[in-house]
Write an enzyme that holds these catalytic residues in place. Structure first.
Site, PDB file in Angstrom:
ATOM      1  N   TYR A  14      -1.230   9.573 -30.120  1.00  0.00           N
ATOM      2  CA  TYR A  14      -1.655   8.628 -29.161  1.00  0.00           C
ATOM      3  C   TYR A  14      -1.298   7.182 -29.305  1.00  0.00           C
ATOM      4  O   TYR A  14      -0.419   6.561 -28.592  1.00  0.00           O
ATOM      5  CB  TYR A  14      -3.110   8.467 -29.233  1.00  0.00           C
ATOM      6  CG  TYR A  14      -3.730   7.494 -28.382  1.00  0.00           C
ATOM      7  CD1 TYR A  14      -3.985   7.502 -26.916  1.00  0.00           C
ATOM      8  CD2 TYR A  14      -4.081   6.271 -28.777  1.00  0.00           C
ATOM      9  CE1 TYR A  14      -4.460   6.667 -26.086  1.00  0.00           C
ATOM     10  CE2 TYR A  14      -4.695   5.083 -27.785  1.00  0.00           C
ATOM     11  CZ  TYR A  14      -4.907   5.421 -26.469  1.00  0.00           C
ATOM     12  OH  TYR A  14      -5.302   4.672 -25.640  1.00  0.00           O
ATOM     13  N   SER A  65      -1.772   0.047 -25.590  1.00  0.00           N
ATOM     14  CA  SER A  65      -2.998  -0.002 -26.380  1.00  0.00           C
ATOM     15  C   SER A  65      -2.558  -0.640 -27.625  1.00  0.00           C
ATOM     16  O   SER A  65      -1.412  -0.576 -28.159  1.00  0.00           O
ATOM     17  CB  SER A  65      -3.624   1.432 -26.703  1.00  0.00           C
ATOM     18  OG  SER A  65      -4.466   1.146 -28.053  1.00  0.00           O
TER      19      SER A  65
END
Length: 273
Positions: A162, A149
């Site tokens: 995350y 990501s």
């Protein structure tokens, strides 16, 4: 129309394949000839994806697996090889994105440590375990694609767990590529920005979507199918000389200095007057 040539005779295993990017990748690889094992922590969503593939004429195997559990990952890979006789592509896509984990990944000084642990257990340990058991099963070489990501490349005011997991996944990608390249196994990662999955469409307000649009260079946000096209390329022989790389797919969000977003927003406001 997608050609069925690139993955004919090959077998792909996709984690987090019950929805979103994982489902889109399953559909894309199956459309190009792959037999696909679809793994998800929720068997019902894995089954739904498998049914979509089967209705289109592909062979699919739904599997329930919590990728943070080593024995579950071992069984997942073994079931794939037992069903289809081989393994050529692994897409490590599973992530803990539910409200109980991602939704609580906010201010670091108030974070419950179990949120941190669960996030890394799924996104990072899950990918490591996938590689641990998939690489030996890739007898003729193969391709691993990890879903990272842009959160792993930039800082933000929330989602530290995350982002940290995704940053570590980028490093793991390089290590796996280096360790197993000599035996013909390639490992790359994709790093999406905003992807308009069903979940994203449901939770993002018009104001938030406008903010994201101001951040981008391109006028359109990515759809799951856009990411699936990139995963398919990296998994194919067309990318046979690409390994250890993390490819950003974010509409140009990370290509520019921060003031771009400010100028974009100001321009839009001036047009509205």
């Amino acid at each position: 129309m997608v050609s069925a040539a690139r993955f004919t005779g090959r077998v792909a295993l996709i984690t987090g394949g019950g929805s979103g990017i994982g489902r889109a990748v399953a559909v894309r690889l199956a459309a190009e000839g792959a037999r696909v094992a679809v793994a998800d922590i929720r068997y019902d969503t894995a089954r739904e994806t498998a049914e979509i593939l089967e209705e289109a004429g592909a062979k699919a195997l739904p599997l329930a697996a919590d990728v943070s559990d080593e024995e579950a990952v071992r069984r997942m890979v073994a079931a794939t090889v037992r069903e289809f006789g081989r393994l050529d592509v692994l897409h490590n896509n599973a992530a803990a994105l539910g409200r109980e984990v991602y939704g609580r990944d906010l201010d670091l000084t108030h974070m419950d440590v179990e949120v941190w642990d669960r996030t890394l257990a799924v996104s990072l340990r899950g990918a490591m375990l996938g590689c641990k058991y998939a690489v030996p099963a890739m007898r003729d070489g193969g391709a691993i694609v990890n879903t990272s990501s842009v959160s792993g490349l930039l800082g933000d005011t929330d989602h530290a767990a995350y982002g940290s997991a995704k940053a570590a996944l980028t490093s793991l990608t390089r290590y796996v590529a280096t360790m197993y390249g000599a035996r013909g196994v390639r490992c790359n990662a994709v790093a999406p920005g905003l992807v308009l999955t069903d979940v994203a469409r449901a939770v993002m307000t018009p104001e938030r979507l406008a903010e994201k649009a101001a951040e981008r260079v391109l006028p359109h946000a990515a759809e799951p199918a856009d990411v699936a096209a990139l995963v398919a390329f990296l998994a194919s022989d067309e990318a046979r000389c690409i390994t250890g790389q993390t490819i950003v797919i974010d509409g140009g969000t990370t290509t520019h200095r921060p003031e771009h977003a400010i100028r974009q927003a100001s321009t839009r406001l001036s047009f509205q007057k």
